[in-house]
Motif scaffolding. Sequence first.
Motif, PDB file in Angstrom:
ATOM      1  N   THR A  15       0.803  -1.222   0.000  1.00  0.00           N
ATOM      2  CA  THR A  15       0.000   0.000   0.000  1.00  0.00           C
ATOM      3  C   THR A  15       0.836   1.273   0.000  1.00  0.00           C
ATOM      4  O   THR A  15       0.352   2.338  -0.361  1.00  0.00           O
ATOM      5  CB  THR A  15      -0.938   0.039   1.223  1.00  0.00           C
ATOM      6  OG1 THR A  15      -0.144   0.073   2.432  1.00  0.00           O
ATOM      7  CG2 THR A  15      -1.855  -1.182   1.247  1.00  0.00           C
ATOM      8  N   GLY A  16       2.107   1.164   0.437  1.00  0.00           N
ATOM      9  CA  GLY A  16       2.956   2.347   0.523  1.00  0.00           C
ATOM     10  C   GLY A  16       2.567   3.283   1.644  1.00  0.00           C
ATOM     11  O   GLY A  16       2.908   4.469   1.627  1.00  0.00           O
ATOM     12  N   SER A  17       1.864   2.767   2.642  1.00  0.00           N
ATOM     13  CA  SER A  17       1.362   3.627   3.711  1.00  0.00           C
ATOM     14  C   SER A  17       1.108   2.806   4.974  1.00  0.00           C
ATOM     15  O   SER A  17       0.492   1.736   4.896  1.00  0.00           O
ATOM     16  CB  SER A  17       0.054   4.301   3.268  1.00  0.00           C
ATOM     17  OG  SER A  17      -0.661   4.837   4.352  1.00  0.00           O
ATOM     18  N   PHE A  18       1.558   3.316   6.124  1.00  0.00           N
ATOM     19  CA  PHE A  18       1.243   2.666   7.393  1.00  0.00           C
ATOM     20  C   PHE A  18      -0.256   2.771   7.678  1.00  0.00           C
ATOM     21  O   PHE A  18      -0.864   1.840   8.208  1.00  0.00           O
ATOM     22  CB  PHE A  18       2.048   3.314   8.527  1.00  0.00           C
ATOM     23  CG  PHE A  18       3.432   2.760   8.685  1.00  0.00           C
ATOM     24  CD1 PHE A  18       3.798   2.065   9.827  1.00  0.00           C
ATOM     25  CD2 PHE A  18       4.391   2.924   7.690  1.00  0.00           C
ATOM     26  CE1 PHE A  18       5.077   1.546   9.986  1.00  0.00           C
ATOM     27  CE2 PHE A  18       5.669   2.422   7.828  1.00  0.00           C
ATOM     28  CZ  PHE A  18       6.013   1.719   8.976  1.00  0.00           C
ATOM     29  N   SER A  52       7.018  12.384   5.958  1.00  0.00           N
ATOM     30  CA  SER A  52       5.627  12.855   5.919  1.00  0.00           C
ATOM     31  C   SER A  52       4.952  12.596   4.577  1.00  0.00           C
ATOM     32  O   SER A  52       3.730  12.620   4.471  1.00  0.00           O
ATOM     33  CB  SER A  52       5.578  14.357   6.227  1.00  0.00           C
ATOM     34  OG  SER A  52       6.359  15.076   5.286  1.00  0.00           O
ATOM     35  N   ARG A  53       5.754  12.328   3.535  1.00  0.00           N
ATOM     36  CA  ARG A  53       5.176  12.185   2.209  1.00  0.00           C
ATOM     37  C   ARG A  53       5.168  10.760   1.665  1.00  0.00           C
ATOM     38  O   ARG A  53       4.364  10.429   0.805  1.00  0.00           O
ATOM     39  CB  ARG A  53       5.939  13.060   1.202  1.00  0.00           C
ATOM     40  CG  ARG A  53       5.774  14.567   1.448  1.00  0.00           C
ATOM     41  CD  ARG A  53       6.587  15.336   0.439  1.00  0.00           C
ATOM     42  NE  ARG A  53       8.019  15.023   0.556  1.00  0.00           N
ATOM     43  CZ  ARG A  53       8.931  15.446  -0.310  1.00  0.00           C
ATOM     44  NH1 ARG A  53       8.576  16.152  -1.365  1.00  0.00           N
ATOM     45  NH2 ARG A  53      10.207  15.126  -0.132  1.00  0.00           N
ATOM     46  N   MET A  54       6.066   9.909   2.134  1.00  0.00           N
ATOM     47  CA  MET A  54       6.181   8.602   1.506  1.00  0.00           C
ATOM     48  C   MET A  54       6.742   7.553   2.448  1.00  0.00           C
ATOM     49  O   MET A  54       7.363   7.874   3.459  1.00  0.00           O
ATOM     50  CB  MET A  54       7.078   8.690   0.267  1.00  0.00           C
ATOM     51  CG  MET A  54       8.502   9.153   0.568  1.00  0.00           C
ATOM     52  SD  MET A  54       9.551   9.168  -0.898  1.00  0.00           S
ATOM     53  CE  MET A  54       9.669   7.420  -1.200  1.00  0.00           C
ATOM     54  N   VAL A  55       6.485   6.309   2.093  1.00  0.00           N
ATOM     55  CA  VAL A  55       7.050   5.151   2.786  1.00  0.00           C
ATOM     56  C   VAL A  55       7.609   4.229   1.709  1.00  0.00           C
ATOM     57  O   VAL A  55       6.916   3.908   0.737  1.00  0.00           O
ATOM     58  CB  VAL A  55       5.979   4.400   3.604  1.00  0.00           C
ATOM     59  CG1 VAL A  55       6.570   3.130   4.191  1.00  0.00           C
ATOM     60  CG2 VAL A  55       5.420   5.279   4.699  1.00  0.00           C
ATOM     61  N   ARG A  56       8.860   3.799   1.853  1.00  0.00           N
ATOM     62  CA  ARG A  56       9.426   2.867   0.884  1.00  0.00           C
ATOM     63  C   ARG A  56      10.377   1.906   1.588  1.00  0.00           C
ATOM     64  O   ARG A  56      10.925   2.208   2.656  1.00  0.00           O
ATOM     65  CB  ARG A  56      10.139   3.599  -0.240  1.00  0.00           C
ATOM     66  CG  ARG A  56      11.361   4.384   0.182  1.00  0.00           C
ATOM     67  CD  ARG A  56      11.950   5.112  -1.021  1.00  0.00           C
ATOM     68  NE  ARG A  56      13.143   5.862  -0.662  1.00  0.00           N
ATOM     69  CZ  ARG A  56      13.793   6.672  -1.496  1.00  0.00           C
ATOM     70  NH1 ARG A  56      13.346   6.826  -2.734  1.00  0.00           N
ATOM     71  NH2 ARG A  56      14.872   7.315  -1.105  1.00  0.00           N
ATOM     72  N   LEU A  57      10.561   0.765   0.981  1.00  0.00           N
ATOM     73  CA  LEU A  57      11.430  -0.259   1.543  1.00  0.00           C
ATOM     74  C   LEU A  57      12.891   0.169   1.480  1.00  0.00           C
ATOM     75  O   LEU A  57      13.339   0.774   0.500  1.00  0.00           O
ATOM     76  CB  LEU A  57      11.265  -1.570   0.770  1.00  0.00           C
ATOM     77  CG  LEU A  57       9.959  -2.328   0.960  1.00  0.00           C
ATOM     78  CD1 LEU A  57       9.782  -3.343  -0.154  1.00  0.00           C
ATOM     79  CD2 LEU A  57       9.923  -3.013   2.320  1.00  0.00           C
ATOM     80  N   THR A  58      13.631  -0.170   2.534  1.00  0.00           N
ATOM     81  CA  THR A  58      15.079  -0.030   2.508  1.00  0.00           C
ATOM     82  C   THR A  58      15.670  -1.243   1.781  1.00  0.00           C
ATOM     83  O   THR A  58      14.954  -2.163   1.393  1.00  0.00           O
ATOM     84  CB  THR A  58      15.643   0.029   3.935  1.00  0.00           C
ATOM     85  OG1 THR A  58      15.321  -1.223   4.589  1.00  0.00           O
ATOM     86  CG2 THR A  58      15.035   1.174   4.729  1.00  0.00           C
ATOM     87  N   ASP A  59      16.979  -1.275   1.619  1.00  0.00           N
ATOM     88  CA  ASP A  59      17.615  -2.454   1.039  1.00  0.00           C
ATOM     89  C   ASP A  59      17.324  -3.691   1.884  1.00  0.00           C
ATOM     90  O   ASP A  59      17.060  -4.780   1.357  1.00  0.00           O
ATOM     91  CB  ASP A  59      19.137  -2.238   0.945  1.00  0.00           C
ATOM     92  CG  ASP A  59      19.508  -1.229  -0.132  1.00  0.00           C
ATOM     93  OD1 ASP A  59      18.650  -0.933  -0.993  1.00  0.00           O
ATOM     94  OD2 ASP A  59      20.652  -0.730  -0.108  1.00  0.00           O
ATOM     95  N   ALA A  60      17.366  -3.499   3.217  1.00  0.00           N
ATOM     96  CA  ALA A  60      17.049  -4.620   4.110  1.00  0.00           C
ATOM     97  C   ALA A  60      15.597  -5.055   3.942  1.00  0.00           C
ATOM     98  O   ALA A  60      15.276  -6.246   3.958  1.00  0.00           O
ATOM     99  CB  ALA A  60      17.323  -4.230   5.556  1.00  0.00           C
TER     100      ALA A  60
END
Length: 300
Positions: A15-18, A52-60
Amino acid sequence: MELQQMRYVAAIAETGSFTRAAERCLVVQSALSHQVARLEKELGARLFERNSRMVRLTDAGRAFLPAAQQAVDAAERARAEVAATVGEVSGRLAIGTIPTVAAVDLPAELGRYRVRYPRVHITVRSGSSEDLVEEVRAGSLDLAFLGVLPGFRPKGVRDMELATDELVAVVAPGHPLARAPEVDLARLAEETFVDFAEGSAARSQSEEAFQAAGLARQVAFEVTGVEFLAAFVRNGLAVGMLPSAFVAELPGVCRLSVRDAPARVERLAWGRFRPSPAAGAFLAGLGVTPGRGRADGAGG
């Protein structure tokens, strides 16, 4: 590490969102965030970059997600298998399809399926035959409806032929060819074309026919969807070629039979191993016995 934590990670990634992930998982956001923080502490790495604008996966996070999703899917499959022993079909059914599928009325089939198996979560994704085969092989799709050249056999999956069709030309109602009952490839080669992406199975069905006839044509417009293709045709920008069974449902264009028409085969592909109860029930509704489909053991 808990299965629920993995579900939360998968939902956030999708979803890209908590906030949206919490809504999907039916939990308050603070509880979801707390569980993800606990998991990150246990792993010793942050799984998400967030502001505040986005959520994305880290390399981990990208390294963790595939195995986490497999664990979640395995748990759901185990639950569905147990439910099936007492006659209850549940779980997920993930279907892929080409946009021009005509051998099966997919919405009608799914409507009947939903009435019979209301506890199954159904998803459908449209895409190219090449991508869909890869997703069936990887297990992210249970089955897929393909449109391919005669003689094509997808590798690493089971499959069967559903129908054979021919391509027809589609032109705008005001096009000089609109009233012609038939046209040949040489005449069509004089026109500007709209077609699917170069290298795709949908494009190769017409491309190889012109090449076999020693003809060159100009494809000025490349599209990914049928409706977009039809819009170029309706507005007189180009002509196109589509399966005859599908064109019957396409408004605002005129169809012409083509001499030496390219052939198109629709195939159904599903996984090499025993399907889930939900997928098995859908295949049975189509009259398919999962273990009897042709299986090509080659990969790639």
